[in-house]
Motif scaffolding. Structure first.
Motif, PDB file in Angstrom:
ATOM      1  N   ILE A  14       0.964  -1.461  -0.203  1.00  0.00           N
ATOM      2  CA  ILE A  14      -0.108   0.396  -0.049  1.00  0.00           C
ATOM      3  C   ILE A  14       0.699   1.124  -0.016  1.00  0.00           C
ATOM      4  O   ILE A  14       1.667   1.312   0.836  1.00  0.00           O
ATOM      5  CB  ILE A  14      -1.070   0.341   1.541  1.00  0.00           C
ATOM      6  CG1 ILE A  14      -1.865  -1.232   1.234  1.00  0.00           C
ATOM      7  CG2 ILE A  14      -1.910   1.372   1.786  1.00  0.00           C
ATOM      8  CD1 ILE A  14      -2.423  -1.204   2.366  1.00  0.00           C
ATOM      9  N   PRO A  15       1.090   2.062  -1.014  1.00  0.00           N
ATOM     10  CA  PRO A  15       1.494   3.121  -1.260  1.00  0.00           C
ATOM     11  C   PRO A  15       1.076   3.628  -0.339  1.00  0.00           C
ATOM     12  O   PRO A  15      -0.158   4.580   0.073  1.00  0.00           O
ATOM     13  CB  PRO A  15       1.363   3.335  -2.491  1.00  0.00           C
ATOM     14  CG  PRO A  15       0.313   3.427  -2.727  1.00  0.00           C
ATOM     15  CD  PRO A  15       0.217   2.023  -2.332  1.00  0.00           C
ATOM     16  N   ASP A  16       2.581   4.526   0.332  1.00  0.00           N
ATOM     17  CA  ASP A  16       2.062   5.908   1.688  1.00  0.00           C
ATOM     18  C   ASP A  16       2.886   7.252   1.450  1.00  0.00           C
ATOM     19  O   ASP A  16       3.048   7.712   1.990  1.00  0.00           O
ATOM     20  CB  ASP A  16       2.804   5.596   2.975  1.00  0.00           C
ATOM     21  CG  ASP A  16       4.176   5.080   2.956  1.00  0.00           C
ATOM     22  OD1 ASP A  16       5.329   4.916   2.015  1.00  0.00           O
ATOM     23  OD2 ASP A  16       4.674   4.408   4.113  1.00  0.00           O
ATOM     24  N   ASP A  17       2.545   7.452   0.218  1.00  0.00           N
ATOM     25  CA  ASP A  17       4.007   8.703  -0.367  1.00  0.00           C
ATOM     26  C   ASP A  17       2.701   9.186  -1.298  1.00  0.00           C
ATOM     27  O   ASP A  17       3.925  10.142  -2.402  1.00  0.00           O
ATOM     28  CB  ASP A  17       5.085   8.164  -0.696  1.00  0.00           C
ATOM     29  CG  ASP A  17       5.619   7.666  -2.031  1.00  0.00           C
ATOM     30  OD1 ASP A  17       4.052   6.613  -2.751  1.00  0.00           O
ATOM     31  OD2 ASP A  17       6.735   6.899  -2.451  1.00  0.00           O
ATOM     32  N   LEU A  18       2.114   8.752  -1.385  1.00  0.00           N
ATOM     33  CA  LEU A  18       1.282   9.114  -2.727  1.00  0.00           C
ATOM     34  C   LEU A  18      -0.109   9.902  -2.125  1.00  0.00           C
ATOM     35  O   LEU A  18      -1.162   9.847  -1.923  1.00  0.00           O
ATOM     36  CB  LEU A  18       0.573   8.066  -3.999  1.00  0.00           C
ATOM     37  CG  LEU A  18       1.584   7.523  -4.977  1.00  0.00           C
ATOM     38  CD1 LEU A  18       0.950   6.496  -5.324  1.00  0.00           C
ATOM     39  CD2 LEU A  18       2.500   8.150  -5.374  1.00  0.00           C
ATOM     40  N   THR A  19      -0.834  10.983  -3.013  1.00  0.00           N
ATOM     41  CA  THR A  19      -2.421  11.111  -2.572  1.00  0.00           C
ATOM     42  C   THR A  19      -3.052  10.749  -3.333  1.00  0.00           C
ATOM     43  O   THR A  19      -2.884   9.690  -4.119  1.00  0.00           O
ATOM     44  CB  THR A  19      -2.455  12.801  -4.164  1.00  0.00           C
ATOM     45  OG1 THR A  19      -2.435  12.745  -5.031  1.00  0.00           O
ATOM     46  CG2 THR A  19      -1.244  13.872  -2.613  1.00  0.00           C
ATOM     47  N   ARG A 186       3.369  16.758  -2.945  1.00  0.00           N
ATOM     48  CA  ARG A 186       4.272  15.160  -3.354  1.00  0.00           C
ATOM     49  C   ARG A 186       4.764  14.976  -1.710  1.00  0.00           C
ATOM     50  O   ARG A 186       5.715  15.630  -0.687  1.00  0.00           O
ATOM     51  CB  ARG A 186       5.695  15.708  -3.789  1.00  0.00           C
ATOM     52  CG  ARG A 186       5.322  16.045  -4.883  1.00  0.00           C
ATOM     53  CD  ARG A 186       5.355  15.384  -5.853  1.00  0.00           C
ATOM     54  NE  ARG A 186       5.300  15.103  -7.450  1.00  0.00           N
ATOM     55  CZ  ARG A 186       4.432  14.342  -8.496  1.00  0.00           C
ATOM     56  NH1 ARG A 186       4.095  13.407  -7.849  1.00  0.00           N
ATOM     57  NH2 ARG A 186       4.055  14.913  -9.606  1.00  0.00           N
ATOM     58  N   PHE A 187       4.180  14.003  -1.174  1.00  0.00           N
ATOM     59  CA  PHE A 187       4.960  13.183   0.229  1.00  0.00           C
ATOM     60  C   PHE A 187       5.955  12.563   0.062  1.00  0.00           C
ATOM     61  O   PHE A 187       6.726  11.834  -1.015  1.00  0.00           O
ATOM     62  CB  PHE A 187       3.607  12.269   0.086  1.00  0.00           C
ATOM     63  CG  PHE A 187       1.580  12.371   0.319  1.00  0.00           C
ATOM     64  CD1 PHE A 187       1.483  14.318   0.372  1.00  0.00           C
ATOM     65  CD2 PHE A 187       1.127  12.066   0.988  1.00  0.00           C
ATOM     66  CE1 PHE A 187       0.963  14.763   0.698  1.00  0.00           C
ATOM     67  CE2 PHE A 187      -0.325  12.118   0.990  1.00  0.00           C
ATOM     68  CZ  PHE A 187      -0.625  14.118   0.767  1.00  0.00           C
ATOM     69  N   ARG A 188       6.565  12.737   1.236  1.00  0.00           N
ATOM     70  CA  ARG A 188       7.234  11.827   1.886  1.00  0.00           C
ATOM     71  C   ARG A 188       6.927  10.616   1.900  1.00  0.00           C
ATOM     72  O   ARG A 188       6.260  10.402   2.339  1.00  0.00           O
ATOM     73  CB  ARG A 188       8.123  12.780   2.495  1.00  0.00           C
ATOM     74  CG  ARG A 188       8.865  14.324   2.464  1.00  0.00           C
ATOM     75  CD  ARG A 188       9.215  14.547   4.007  1.00  0.00           C
ATOM     76  NE  ARG A 188       8.794  14.281   5.173  1.00  0.00           N
ATOM     77  CZ  ARG A 188       7.789  15.816   5.488  1.00  0.00           C
ATOM     78  NH1 ARG A 188       8.140  16.126   4.449  1.00  0.00           N
ATOM     79  NH2 ARG A 188       7.492  15.511   6.404  1.00  0.00           N
ATOM     80  N   PRO A 189       7.574   9.430   1.664  1.00  0.00           N
ATOM     81  CA  PRO A 189       7.897   8.002   2.442  1.00  0.00           C
ATOM     82  C   PRO A 189       6.980   8.623   3.945  1.00  0.00           C
ATOM     83  O   PRO A 189       7.363   8.181   4.776  1.00  0.00           O
ATOM     84  CB  PRO A 189       8.611   7.749   2.404  1.00  0.00           C
ATOM     85  CG  PRO A 189       9.034   8.795   1.397  1.00  0.00           C
ATOM     86  CD  PRO A 189       9.551   9.693   1.293  1.00  0.00           C
ATOM     87  N   GLY A 190       6.247   7.979   4.091  1.00  0.00           N
ATOM     88  CA  GLY A 190       4.785   7.603   5.191  1.00  0.00           C
ATOM     89  C   GLY A 190       4.165   8.691   5.607  1.00  0.00           C
ATOM     90  O   GLY A 190       3.643   8.913   6.349  1.00  0.00           O
ATOM     91  N   GLU A 191       4.276   9.535   4.609  1.00  0.00           N
ATOM     92  CA  GLU A 191       3.936  10.927   4.893  1.00  0.00           C
ATOM     93  C   GLU A 191       1.947  10.760   4.879  1.00  0.00           C
ATOM     94  O   GLU A 191       1.355  11.485   5.776  1.00  0.00           O
ATOM     95  CB  GLU A 191       4.212  12.301   4.304  1.00  0.00           C
ATOM     96  CG  GLU A 191       3.300  13.441   4.960  1.00  0.00           C
ATOM     97  CD  GLU A 191       4.434  14.328   3.744  1.00  0.00           C
ATOM     98  OE1 GLU A 191       4.003  15.500   4.426  1.00  0.00           O
ATOM     99  OE2 GLU A 191       5.127  14.586   3.134  1.00  0.00           O
ATOM    100  N   TYR A 217      -3.723   7.416   2.828  1.00  0.00           N
ATOM    101  CA  TYR A 217      -3.738   5.983   2.748  1.00  0.00           C
ATOM    102  C   TYR A 217      -4.286   5.455   3.291  1.00  0.00           C
ATOM    103  O   TYR A 217      -4.490   4.034   2.825  1.00  0.00           O
ATOM    104  CB  TYR A 217      -2.397   6.132   4.158  1.00  0.00           C
ATOM    105  CG  TYR A 217      -2.437   4.491   4.254  1.00  0.00           C
ATOM    106  CD1 TYR A 217      -0.945   4.032   3.593  1.00  0.00           C
ATOM    107  CD2 TYR A 217      -2.025   3.797   5.612  1.00  0.00           C
ATOM    108  CE1 TYR A 217      -0.516   2.932   4.144  1.00  0.00           C
ATOM    109  CE2 TYR A 217      -1.699   2.453   5.788  1.00  0.00           C
ATOM    110  CZ  TYR A 217      -0.890   2.032   4.814  1.00  0.00           C
ATOM    111  OH  TYR A 217      -0.718   0.756   5.317  1.00  0.00           O
ATOM    112  N   ALA A 218      -5.202   5.216   4.131  1.00  0.00           N
ATOM    113  CA  ALA A 218      -6.762   4.939   4.833  1.00  0.00           C
ATOM    114  C   ALA A 218      -7.604   4.895   3.228  1.00  0.00           C
ATOM    115  O   ALA A 218      -7.572   3.425   3.026  1.00  0.00           O
ATOM    116  CB  ALA A 218      -6.961   5.418   5.318  1.00  0.00           C
TER     117      ALA A 218
END
Length: 574
Positions: A14-19, A186-191, A217-218
């Motif tokens: 599950i990507p956690d660095d994308l909108t 742009r999100f950082r990893p985990g953001e 992320y959710a």
């Protein structure tokens, strides 16, 4: 076993660095079909907006560019949408997400006061409004201190002398010229796990609705869970109940199942501006709808409305009912109306973002009484009243954990601590889960009513009615109804003055009932009205600490309904 896992094995990454917008519009993912034919189809005109042509992707970026140019949208700007099922609604939501903004969607039937509460709570800086809701939106914005120039219209007002506002289509046209210079968030990893995408309002058991904080992320996780569920079925793609290219009727379950999962999985979404049952039948026949999400009131109409026989509904492969339990009797009737369709129920809640349970994909008709099976990636616990873990098949309070859960309630630490505990969401539902991970809902511990699929907090109506001089005490319960699921019924202890008037003139009792029902109707959205009626009682049963014994009155209401002793005839209509 203390934890019950949704079957299907380990979820894909599950990507956690994308909108959400970047994931839906651009990202390649193992869960996504190789050939994606996603499009939005305007029900009234038949106009298609495809993903890959002069399309959803380009329109989204063009609108994002104009929003950025005019209002300098940055990470924490909240935008309130008055919900409308138009083809550019997802475009507008995803444009905000590309810029890192937060969306809070409001029911278009809200009163001025209800909309003002949402504006103030979220501190929204822009409002995107359908013309049909403009008058209410303008009054609410004025009271909440939102400037008129920060109201954007989905479409033009018919009144030529109306005040000027930006129109979504005009902003898109303007943005076409400059969308290549768009600066996306742009999100950082985990953001993505903590950056909010939605503030979705959910009724609690006390007071007004609360804003649920939903991160990017959710929502992405909820989409991947459903895609993994479909992909993990042992049948070939041509035999699956949900397939790329399916036609979905998009009028409910808007946030995850329709607007995100169906689009992600290559569906064509028929976007219906306003629900009308006969028009829904026409749309099913016209567009050969394959997947039909419904709520129990629509199932009742499918079973009982005289016009159903006039339309060809054989294209429906899967009917999903959600938002409230569907009785086994209604499922049996529905299977006779749609003999070729698979029928199942799903179960979810705003705090868990997507689906907790989804129809059993291997069954033509879901297990009677079941709200579906836990989706992959969901972990459930069933807890007894004493806090110990219940066994399989034993009733208790349902707790849920998984990647698709909200972060808590906005500006409400007390409610957050009550519902979100050590990584578990306390659903407030009493359930049984069997060996097949199927959920059977027994009761609502939190006492929320479900009216036509909408949540109604009894405490909100009680607080409003207690402001009326004719009311000394009150308790609102749900009256069972095949069409609406439940109807709000108020047990009222009249004030001393009202009691005296009723004693002098028995006809005054009916006048007071009418006054109280109007008091609610004038201030609340239609599904919160006292369609179950008003019953006068001498006292409201309470425990020693003063807590309402709502179950006692709920049982009394059921018995009165069974014996035909209710003072008012319930007002649910087909």
């Amino acid at each position: 076993m203390s934890n019950i896992y949704g079957p299907g094995g380990t979820l894909p990454p599950i990507p956690d660095d994308l909108t959400i917008a970047q994931f839906i519009l651009d990202a390649a993912h193992v869960s996504r079909p190789q050939v994606v034919t996603s499009c939005l189809i305007d029900d009234s005109t038949g106009r298609k907006t495809k993903m890959d042509e002069v399309c959803v992707r380009i329109r989204t970026r063009a609108l994002a560019q104009s929003l950025q140019t005019h209002w300098d949208i940055v990470n924490v700007l909240e935008i309130l949408f008055l919900e409308c099922c138009l083809a550019d609604y997802p475009v507008a939501v995803w444009a905000v997400h590309l810029l890192g903004g937060i969306v809070t969607a409001a029911n278009p039937a809200y009163t001025t006061g209800e909309l003002e509460h949402q504006l103030v709570t979220t501190e929204a800086k822009l409002m995107i409004v359908h013309p049909a809701s403009y008058a209410v939106a303008l009054r609410a914005a004025s009271t909440a201190g939102l400037p008129m120039e920060r109201i954007i219209l989905i479409d033009s007002l018919k009144d030529a002398n109306s005040r000027p506002h930006h129109i979504v289509q005009e902003l898109i046209t303007e943005g076409y010229q400059h969308h290549s210079i768009l600066v996306e968030s742009r999100f950082r990893p985990g953001e993505g796990r903590t950056r909010l995408a939605f503030l979705s309002f959910s009724s609690g058991t006390t007071g007004k609705a609360k804003a649920v904080c939903i991160p990017h992320y959710a929502t992405i996780a909820a989409v991947i869970q459903l895609a993994h569920l479909v992909n993990s079925q042992p049948r070939s793609s041509d035999e699956r109940k949900i397939r790329p290219g399916d036609v979905w009727l998009a009028h409910i379950y808007g946030l995850v199942v329709m607007m995100h999962f169906a689009f992600f999985y290559g569906g064509a979404l028929i976007v219906v501006p306003r629900f009308n049952f006969v028009e829904m039948l026409k749309s099913i026949e016209r567009y050969r709808v394959n997947v039909l999400p419904v709520v129990p009131p629509q199932v009742v109409l499918l079973c009982k409305h005289s016009d159903v026989k006039n339309y060809d509904l054989r294209s429906i492969r899967l009917l999903i009912s959600g938002a409230a339990p569907l009785s086994a009797e209604l499922i049996t009737q529905l299977s006779q109306i749609l003999p070729s369709a698979s029928i199942g129920q799903g179960y979810g809640m705003t705090e868990v973002v997507g689906s907790i349970a989804f129809p059993q994909m291997e069954q033509k008709i879901g297990t009677p009484g079941s709200a579906g099976r836990l989706v992959p990636g969901m972990i459930a616990r069933v807890v007894r009243p004493d806090g110990t873990i219940a066994k399989i098949g034993e009733p208790g309070h349902l707790l849920i954990s998984g990647p698709a859960t909200a972060l808590g309630y906005l500006k409400n630490e007390e409610a957050t601590k009550e519902t979100f505990v050590d990584g578990w969401v306390h659903t407030g539902d009493e359930v049984i889960i069997n060996e097949q991970s199927e959920i059977f809902i027994l009761d609502r511990i939190k006492e929320l009513l479900k009216v036509k699929g909408y949540q109604v907090a009894p405490a909100e109506l009680e607080g409003h009615l207690l402001d009326h001089p004719d009311v000394a005490d009150i308790c609102v319960v749900g009256l069972q109804d095949d069409y609406s699921g439940e109807l709000p019924l108020a047990f009222v202890v009249p004030s001393t003055k009202a009691t005296e008037r009723i004693k002098r003139d028995p006809a005054e009792a009916e006048r007071v009932r009418a006054i109280l029902m109007k008091h609610v109707a004038d201030a609340k959205v239609h599904y919160k009205r006292l369609a179950g009626g008003v019953e006068f009682v001498e006292s409201i049963p309470k425990n020693p600490s003063g807590k309402l014994l709502r179950r006692v009155l709920r049982e009394r209401a059921r018995e009165m309904q069974k014996q035909g002793k209710l003072s008012s005839k319930p007002r649910a209509k087909l």
